[in-house]
Scaffold this motif. Structure first.
Motif, short mmCIF file in Angstrom:
data_model
loop_
_atom_site.label_atom_id
_atom_site.label_comp_id
_atom_site.label_asym_id
_atom_site.label_seq_id
_atom_site.Cartn_x
_atom_site.Cartn_y
_atom_site.Cartn_z
N UNK A 124 8.42 -8.36 1.36
CA UNK A 124 7.81 -7.04 1.48
C UNK A 124 6.39 -7.22 2.01
N UNK A 125 6.04 -6.56 3.13
CA UNK A 125 4.71 -6.78 3.71
C UNK A 125 3.59 -6.38 2.75
N UNK A 126 2.54 -7.17 2.74
CA UNK A 126 1.42 -6.91 1.83
C UNK A 126 0.84 -5.50 2.02
N UNK A 127 0.72 -5.09 3.27
CA UNK A 127 0.09 -3.80 3.49
C UNK A 127 0.95 -2.66 2.95
N UNK A 128 2.28 -2.84 3.00
CA UNK A 128 3.15 -1.81 2.44
C UNK A 128 3.02 -1.75 0.91
N UNK A 129 2.77 -2.91 0.32
CA UNK A 129 2.49 -2.92 -1.12
C UNK A 129 1.20 -2.14 -1.40
N UNK A 130 0.20 -2.38 -0.55
CA UNK A 130 -1.07 -1.65 -0.69
C UNK A 130 -0.81 -0.15 -0.56
N UNK A 131 0.04 0.21 0.41
CA UNK A 131 0.31 1.63 0.64
C UNK A 131 0.99 2.25 -0.58
N UNK A 132 1.93 1.51 -1.14
CA UNK A 132 2.65 2.01 -2.32
C UNK A 132 1.67 2.23 -3.48
N UNK A 133 0.79 1.25 -3.68
CA UNK A 133 -0.18 1.37 -4.77
C UNK A 133 -1.17 2.49 -4.50
N UNK A 134 -1.56 2.62 -3.24
CA UNK A 134 -2.47 3.70 -2.85
C UNK A 134 -1.82 5.06 -3.18
N UNK A 135 -0.54 5.19 -2.83
CA UNK A 135 0.16 6.45 -3.10
C UNK A 135 0.19 6.73 -4.60
N UNK A 136 0.46 5.67 -5.37
CA UNK A 136 0.53 5.85 -6.83
C UNK A 136 -0.82 6.31 -7.39
N UNK A 137 -1.90 5.71 -6.87
CA UNK A 137 -3.25 6.08 -7.35
C UNK A 137 -3.57 7.52 -6.97
N UNK A 138 -3.29 7.90 -5.72
CA UNK A 138 -3.63 9.25 -5.25
C UNK A 138 -2.83 10.29 -6.03
N UNK A 139 -1.53 10.02 -6.21
CA UNK A 139 -0.68 10.99 -6.94
C UNK A 139 -1.19 11.12 -8.38
N UNK A 140 -1.51 9.99 -9.01
CA UNK A 140 -2.03 10.04 -10.39
C UNK A 140 -3.35 10.80 -10.44
N UNK A 141 -4.21 10.57 -9.44
CA UNK A 141 -5.52 11.22 -9.42
C UNK A 141 -5.37 12.73 -9.29
#
Lengths: 343, 446
Positions: A185-202
């Motif tokens: 799994x590409x690192x940047x896609x992991x970053x994107x997934x985590x970014x999405x999780x943070x934004x949705x939680x925020x």
């Protein structure tokens, strides 16, 4: 098993983008009652914020190198970025390399301004008009915005890479005991997934735990009553439009390294995101997020050869098949409020 | 009982008048217009039908630049470009047969119906005597069919499907660009030298005419040298994110990925493939390799650093050092500030070749022009000596194998030519099975 795990990861990644766009769409529909077909264009503008910052950092001064020639045989022009001249080669290179993450800071005020101007300048005049009128005007606006982008940036995709530190991919297969390099799994896609999780939680936390959020939620439930309490709910809803634009815009910024930005990427995502919103339930924020991930995963599984060999072409229609089934059996969507899109 | 007022004399008179009446339009037509849009004044109109919107708009814009440059040169302006190096010397810079060249443009939107509508409008309303352009095989095949019906010449632009001069070939249509078979024939020996004969290839293919013929051609050529085709997966046009098509490759024993994609699809699928680590993957002790059979500089720009070291084929490249290519690059580069793409090159050549054929035929009649183009051999337009074969109206010339450059020196310097495959090596018989199923038919002059 390996294929299923791979497609699950892909689906979560696709679902992140769907969920972020659908979240913004739902915020706008839930607060202002507007069906905003220009929301995909906002996502696209976000991606081009990353392109723009990358280009700003790459603005260069030119010197002539007489030892080299250009394609016409004239002395070559050597370009040196100003940031390298001002901050030194290392810092300058770092700024250019990290232009995508840095573009988030650059994009937030821009996206809020775009959202504010869009809402005050055009959409507010359509609050009391039928949804069909809102769809027409926002769809027209989306076309105008994408044509403006095409005029300035051209029609071809523009390569906008992630920072060097995030190049490559993580071997999930090895972690789970599978053969090496079979589930990566590409690192940047992991970053994107985590970014999405943070934004949705925020966004959820903002609406759940702040006074402003509580008033907005109250306004979504009963706009008139909140207004009678002396609260300027319209101003708060305008802010929510700007917030929704910022969510879509930053989602676009972070998506730029996943796929090279192009002027019609907003349209590519918009229709799918609307299906996500409808499946999740119009006006339901948890529904939009859950449906985004669900449809992203289903779309990934539908593109598996094993599935396509049984039902050819299913990868192109799976989302719409799911939408039809949901709307026939539960017109309000998975988590929608009773009465919305339901007689 | 019935009565009749007809007399023998009356019947003869009526017959003569009716016959004359019926013949009248034909007499006027044949006298005034021997063929569709025969130019009668001091100018002649050409129709440039290119994608000005949609996914291929950048290529369309480059085509339009080249068309305008060709018109300028035909009318005696500029530095003459490749007119100076073209082996045929009948063009004098005074338009075409003394008629000033004018042009109209249309937007194909890379959609067959829109392309046909704009071509029809240029033929019927603007009086275009020749239609040219395009940036998709689906569009080219559709417009070629329309031009055949209308009785005008179609000089195809960017179209790489075997079908354009294969099962869908038409007497009024001509293609300067190479095709999928020629790409495969040029690439296969290079791939054999680079990667050996023991390879397992996985194809991702754009699901339309061009993709199918590209996949068929490259699979046949690589299988003939010993490669095994592990899988052929069709992907929807404009899929966007190709990750769900890329990841299954990791679970196979494939060691080569062939991307039968073009434009934005190629940019996205290649980007995804690199992101998922395919460039760094080892399979059975071999480096995993990616091949992009049809390359263009504009696509390479979109894919950025991901193209480094990846091989493919191209019709023409601005770095060629023959006199024709140098003259064109100088002319185009001086006017526009950057080097031309292969799309620009092929449409510029098509315009000059059409004008030259008219001048040699001494007529704008499409059947005379077609005859002048058939089996015409020329040089000086890049790619070396070239033949416009009569049997299928396909040009045969050298094909370039290129590689994404590791250390580009400028934003244009993205590809490097690694092999110039001689025309003889990519030439095939007219009745080759990959091109079977259609007939050229008869020329239509309208």
């Amino acid at each position: 098993m390996e294929t299923i795990l791979s497609q699950l990861l892909n689906g979560l990644d696709k679902g992140s983008a769907y969920a972020l766009i659908a979240l913004g769409l739902t915020l706008i529909f839930g607060t202002l009652g507007v069906v905003n077909f220009a929301h995909g264009a906002i996502f696209m503008i976000g991606a081009f914020c990353a392109v723009t910052l990358s280009r700003i950092f790459s603005i260069s001064f030119e010197t002539i190198d007489p030892t080299k020639t250009d394609f016409l045989g004239n002395p070559a022009v050597i370009k040196t970025p100003y940031v390298e001249a001002w901050f030194g080669p290392e810092m300058g290179h770092w700024l250019i390399d990290w232009s995508v993450p840095l573009a988030i800071l650059f994009s937030i005020p821009i996206m809020i301004a775009v959202g504010y101007i869009m809402e005050r300048g055009l959409i507010k005049h359509f609050y009391k008009r039928p949804h069909a009128d809102q769809i027409l005007v926002t769809f027209g606006l989306a076309i105008v915005l994408q044509e403006v982008i095409k005029y300035f940036y051209g029609a071809n995709p523009i390569s906008t890479p992630a920072p060097e530190a995030f190049k490559g991919s993580y071997d999930f297969g090895a972690l789970l005991g599978f053969e090496a390099n079979r589930i990566v799994y590409p690192y940047w896609r992991l970053v994107y997934f985590m970014f999405a999780a943070v934004v949705i939680s925020a966004v959820f936390s903002f609406l759940r735990f702040t006074t402003f959020g509580m008033v907005v939620r109250a306004g979504m439930a009963d706009r008139e009553t909140v207004g009678l309490l002396g609260i300027n709910i319209d101003r708060r809803f305008t802010f929510m439009f700007g917030l929704a634009a910022a969510v879509a815009g930053t989602a676009g910024v972070m998506y730029a390294p996943v796929l090279s930005p192009n002027y019609h990427m907003g349209m590519d995502f918009l229709v799918l995101s609307f299906v996500v919103v409808v499946v999740g339930g119009m006006g339901s924020l948890p529904g939009a997020v859950a449906a985004g991930f669900l449809l992203g995963v289903l779309e990934s599984f539908a593109s598996m050869n094993e599935v396509k060999s049984i039902i050819p072409g299913i990868d192109q229609i799976i989302i719409y098949v799911v939408a039809i089934v949901i709307l026939l059996t539960r017109p309000r969507g998975l988590m929608g409020k009773k009465g919305v899109m339901e007689d | 009982m019935s009565t009749s007022n007809f007399t023998r004399r009356g019947l003869l008179k009526t017959g003569a008048v009716t016959g004359a009446g019926l013949a009248l339009p034909t007499i006027f037509t044949s006298g005034a217009m021997a063929f569709t849009n025969e130019p009668t004044g001091g100018s002649v109109t050409l129709g440039f039908n290119v994608p000005q919107s949609g996914a291929y708009a950048d290529e369309g814009a480059d085509e339009l630049r080249a068309y305008e440059l060709a018109v300028e040169h035909l009318n005696g302006g500029g530095d003459g470009g490749m007119m100076n190096t073209f082996s045929s010397k009948v063009l004098e810079g005074n338009g075409i047969m003394g008629k000033k060249v004018e042009f109209v443009t249309g937007d194909t939107q890379t959609k067959s119906d829109a392309a046909r509508a704009s071509a029809k409008s240029m033929i019927e309303k603007d009086g275009a005597v020749m239609i040219t352009g395009g940036s998709s095989s689906g569009v080219a095949i559709a417009v070629q069919g329309l031009c055949q019906e209308a009785g005008v010449i179609f000089m195809a632009g960017l179209t790489h499907s075997n079908d354009t001069t294969g099962k869908d070939k038409k007497a009024n249509g001509f293609r300067h660009f190479f095709n999928a078979y020629m790409s495969a024939a040029a690439l296969a020996p290079v791939l054999k030298n680079l990667y050996g004969t023991d390879r397992k290839a996985y194809h991702l293919t754009a699901d339309y005419s061009w993709g199918w013929t590209q996949e068929e051609s490259i699979a046949a050529a690589t299988e003939a040298m010993g490669w095994e085709t592990v899988n052929k997966v069709r992907t929807p046009l404009g899929a966007g994110d190709f990750s769900s098509y890329i990841t299954p490759i990791l679970q196979t024993d494939a060691d080569v990925l062939v991307l039968n994609h073009y434009g934005g699809d190629m940019v996205n699928s290649l980007t995804n493939a690199v992101q998922f680590g395919l460039r760094d993957k080892m399979v059975n002790g071999k480096n995993f390799e990616i091949v992009v059979p049809l390359y263009s500089r504009l696509m390479a720009r979109g894919a950025g650093a991901n193209v480094k070291g990846i091989h493919g084929s191209t019709n023409w490249h601005w770095s060629l050092q023959d006199e024709g290519s140098k003259a064109f690059v100088k002319s185009f580069g001086t006017k526009y500030g950057f080097p031309p793409s292969q799309a620009a090159h092929t449409v510029y050549c098509q315009t000059l070749l059409y004008a030259d054929a008219v001048a040699r035929a001494g007529s704008f009649n499409p059947c005379a022009v077609g005859e002048a183009l058939e089996d015409f051999q020329f040089d000086g337009l890049g790619n070396g000596p070239t033949l416009y074969r009569a049997g299928d109206h396909q040009c045969f010339k050298d094909v370039l194998v290129v590689r994404g450059k590791e250390n580009p020196t400028s934003e244009f310097d993205l590809l490097e030519v690694v092999e110039v495959t001689p025309a003889a090596q990519v030439t095939y018989d007219v009745d080759h099975p990959m091109f079977a199923g259609g007939a050229l038919g008869e020329c239509n002059a309208g």
